[in-house]
Write an enzyme that holds these catalytic residues in place. Structure first.
Site, mmCIF file in Angstrom:
data_model
loop_
_atom_site.group_PDB
_atom_site.id
_atom_site.type_symbol
_atom_site.label_atom_id
_atom_site.label_comp_id
_atom_site.label_asym_id
_atom_site.label_seq_id
_atom_site.Cartn_x
_atom_site.Cartn_y
_atom_site.Cartn_z
ATOM 1 N N GLY A 210 0.821 -1.217 0.000
ATOM 2 C CA GLY A 210 0.000 0.000 0.000
ATOM 3 C C GLY A 210 0.844 1.250 0.000
ATOM 4 O O GLY A 210 2.062 1.193 -0.212
ATOM 5 N N ASN A 211 0.209 2.390 0.224
ATOM 6 C CA ASN A 211 0.943 3.661 0.308
ATOM 7 C C ASN A 211 0.297 4.558 1.365
ATOM 8 O O ASN A 211 -0.718 4.203 1.946
ATOM 9 C CB ASN A 211 1.005 4.336 -1.066
ATOM 10 C CG ASN A 211 -0.374 4.682 -1.590
ATOM 11 O OD1 ASN A 211 -1.056 5.530 -1.054
ATOM 12 N ND2 ASN A 211 -0.801 3.974 -2.645
ATOM 13 N N ARG A 212 0.876 5.713 1.577
ATOM 14 C CA ARG A 212 0.465 6.556 2.707
ATOM 15 C C ARG A 212 -0.685 7.516 2.413
ATOM 16 O O ARG A 212 -1.031 8.335 3.248
ATOM 17 C CB ARG A 212 1.652 7.408 3.167
ATOM 18 C CG ARG A 212 2.780 6.628 3.770
ATOM 19 C CD ARG A 212 3.848 7.605 4.252
ATOM 20 N NE ARG A 212 5.098 6.928 4.511
ATOM 21 C CZ ARG A 212 5.357 6.296 5.651
ATOM 22 N NH1 ARG A 212 4.456 6.266 6.602
ATOM 23 N NH2 ARG A 212 6.519 5.709 5.799
ATOM 24 N N SER A 213 -1.265 7.462 1.235
ATOM 25 C CA SER A 213 -2.324 8.422 0.910
ATOM 26 C C SER A 213 -3.544 8.217 1.812
ATOM 27 O O SER A 213 -4.019 7.093 1.982
ATOM 28 C CB SER A 213 -2.734 8.242 -0.554
ATOM 29 O OG SER A 213 -3.888 8.997 -0.811
ATOM 30 N N ALA A 276 -3.861 7.710 -5.089
ATOM 31 C CA ALA A 276 -2.496 7.188 -5.215
ATOM 32 C C ALA A 276 -2.641 5.729 -5.623
ATOM 33 O O ALA A 276 -2.816 4.837 -4.784
ATOM 34 C CB ALA A 276 -1.767 7.320 -3.895
#
Ligand code: CTP
Length: 401
Positions: A210-213, A276
Site C-alpha cells: 500500500g501507500n500513505r495516501s 495514489a
C-alpha cells in the site's frame, strides 16, 4: 475538523423578529461548520429576541443591524453583491410582506433588493397569520419572483398554542441552502469523476502492498465540487466519509479503480485523479495466508494499468486533472507528466517534508498546465487547495465547451 461542503460559499444570514430567531443561531453554526463564510444581518425586531453579539461571535464577522451609521459606507449594496445566497430565518409575516412588494426600509430588505443571489426564506409565525389571505398572497408573489419559501411546520408555538407556524428545523433549512447553492454553483451541470485514497494490492488474504495516501484531498474536492453543483462520483479506496450529494464507489485495488473509472469515462465531463494508485502489484497473490515458517516470501511485482495515461489516450472533450507526489524538481516533473499523460492540469505536491504531503494539514503545491506553464501556489491548507482546484477546473471546463 469541520466539513468542507460549503467551503468558498458566501452566505448572508438574515434574521427576522420572531421567537424562532434562537434557532437561527444553530443554522449559523451549521453554515460555518460546513465551511461557508457568513455575514449576519438582524432586523431591529430580531435584536429584541437574540443579541447581535451571538452572531458576531459565531460567524467571526460583526453582525449588522443598521442601514446607516456603520463604518461601511454602502453596506446595503455590498452585502447583496457579495452573497452567493441569502437565507432569511426566521421570516415573519411582516418581513415577507416587505420583501414581496420590494420595500427597502432596513438593511436586510435593502440587501435582498441589491442582490442577484438566490433567496431562501424560512417562514415562522402564528397559525392565524400564516393562514391570512394577505400572507398567502405575499408568499405566492415571492415564489413567482423566484424566492424559495420554506413553509412553517406544525407543532407547539410561542405562548402555548399548537398549530402550523413553527420555523423549519435548521437541518432542513441547511439542506435547502445546499440545494440552492449547488444549482447556482460554478460546476452546475458538470458530471465529474473524482478518485481518492491509496490502493492496496494483496500479497495474501491478510497482507497488502500500500501507500500513505489518506484520501483527504480527493474527498475534499468531491465535497466542494458537489456543493458547487457538479454531479460527482467518487471512486475511493479511503474509509473517509463522502460529502453530501456525492455518489461513492468503494474500491480496494488498482484493477478495481481502473475498472470503476474507465467504464464511466465516456459519459463524464471531467476527471480529478487524486488517488495514489499503485504502479505495481504482486503477481499471483497467495490464496491462503503465507506462514512465517515458510520463510521470507519473494514477492514479484508486475505493472498495473496507468489509468490516467489511458484516459489521456481516449480523451475527447473531457478535462483531465492529475496529481503527482514529488520529492524533488516538483514543477519540472509535473510539467513532464502533463505532456506524457495528455492532461489539462496537474497538481504537483511536494512530499517528504513536514508541512506538505501525506498526512500533513497543508500542501506545497504547483499547478502545471500544458505548454509548461506553472503556477506556484506556495503553502496552502488542504481545503483551500481543494477549493482552488475546483476554481481551475471550472475555468478549464469553460475553455473546453
Ligand atoms: N495514476 C493512474 N494510474 C496508475 C498510477 C497513477 O491513473 N497506475 C495517476 C495518479 O492518480 C495521478 C497521476 O497518475 O493522478 C500521477 O501519478 P504518479 O504515480 O505520480 O506518476 P507516474 O507517472 O506513475 O510517475 P512516477 O511514479 O514515476 O513519479
Amino acid at each position: 475538523m469541520g466539513s468542507t461542503a460549503l467551503a468558498g460559499h458566501r452566505v448572508v444570514l438574515g434574521v427576522g423578529g420572531g421567537i424562532a430567531a434562537y434557532k437561527s443561531v444553530e443554522l449559523l453554526r451549521l453554515l460555518t461548520g460546513a465551511g461557508a463564510e457568513v455575514e449576519c444581518v438582524l432586523t431591529e425586531a430580531a435584536c429584541r429576541f437574540v443579541a447581535p453579539l451571538t452572531f458576531t461571535a459565531l460567524s467571526g464577522r460583526a453582525a449588522r443591524t443598521e442601514l446607516f451609521g456603520s463604518d461601511d459606507p454602502i453596506p446595503h449594496t455590498r452585502l447583496g453583491q457579495w452573497a452567493d445566497l441569502i437565507v432569511i430565518a426566521p421570516a415573519t409575516a411582516d418581513l415577507m410582506a416587505r420583501l414581496a412588494v420590494g420595500l427597502a426600509d432596513d438593511l436586510l430588505t435593502n440587501t435582498v433588493l441589491a442582490s442577484r443571489a438566490p433567496v431562501l426564506v424560512a417562514a415562522a409565525m402564528h397559525t392565524e397569520m400564516w393562514e391570512r389571505p394577505t400572507t398567502g398572497r405575499n408568499v405566492a408573489r415571492l415564489r413567482e419572483d423566484g424566492v424559495t419559501v420554506l413553509d412553517p411546520e406544525s407543532g407547539p408555538l410561542a405562548g402555548g398554542d399548537v398549530g402550523r407556524g413553527r420555523m423549519a428545523e435548521p437541518a432542513v433549512i441547511m439542506s435547502a441552502c445546499r440545494g440552492l447553492l449547488s444549482r447556482s454553483g460554478s460546476l452546475a451541470g458538470t458530471s465529474l469523476l473524482v478518485t481518492a485514497g491509496g490502493t492496496r494490492e494483496p500479497i495474501d488474504p491478510v497482507r497488502y502492498v500500500g501507500n500513505r495516501s489518506s484520501g483527504r484531498m480527493g474527498h475534499a474536492i468531491a465535497a466542494i465540487a458537489a456543493a458547487r453543483g457538479a454531479d460527482v462520483t467518487l471512486v475511493t479506496a479511503s474509509p473517509l466519509p463522502a460529502g453530501p450529494g456525492v455518489a461513492r464507489i468503494q474500491v480496494e485495488t488498482a484493477a478495481e479503480m481502473a475498472d470503476a473509472t474507465l467504464t464511466r469515462f465516456d459519459d463524464i465531463d471531467a476527471v480529478v485523479m487524486s488517488a495514489a494508485i499503485a504502479d505495481f502489484r504482486p503477481v499471483d497473490p497467495a490464496g491462503t495466508k503465507l506462514k512465517k515458517e515458510s520463510g521470507p516470501p519473494l514477492i514479484t511485482l508486475e505493472p498495473t494499468v496507468d489509468v490516467l495515461a489511458e484516459m489521456g489516450r481516449r480523451k475527447r472533450a473531457q478535462v483531465l486533472v492529475g496529481f503527482a507526489a514529488e520529492t524533488t524538481d516538483v514543477a519540472a516533473n509535473g510539467s513532464a507528466k502533463v505532456r506524457a499523460k495528455n492532461l489539462d492540469l496537474l497538481v504537483a505536491n511536494l512530499v517528504g517534508v513536514e508541512d506538505s504531503g501525506f498526512g500533513a494539514e497543508t500542501n506545497r503545491a504547483y499547478l502545471c498546465y500544458p505548454g509548461d506553464r506553472v503556477e506556484d501556489l506556495g503553502l496552502l491548507g488542504k481545503d483551500e487547495l481543494a477549493g482552488l482546484i475546483c476554481d481551475r477546473l471550472a475555468d478549464a471546463l469553460t475553455g473546453s465547451r
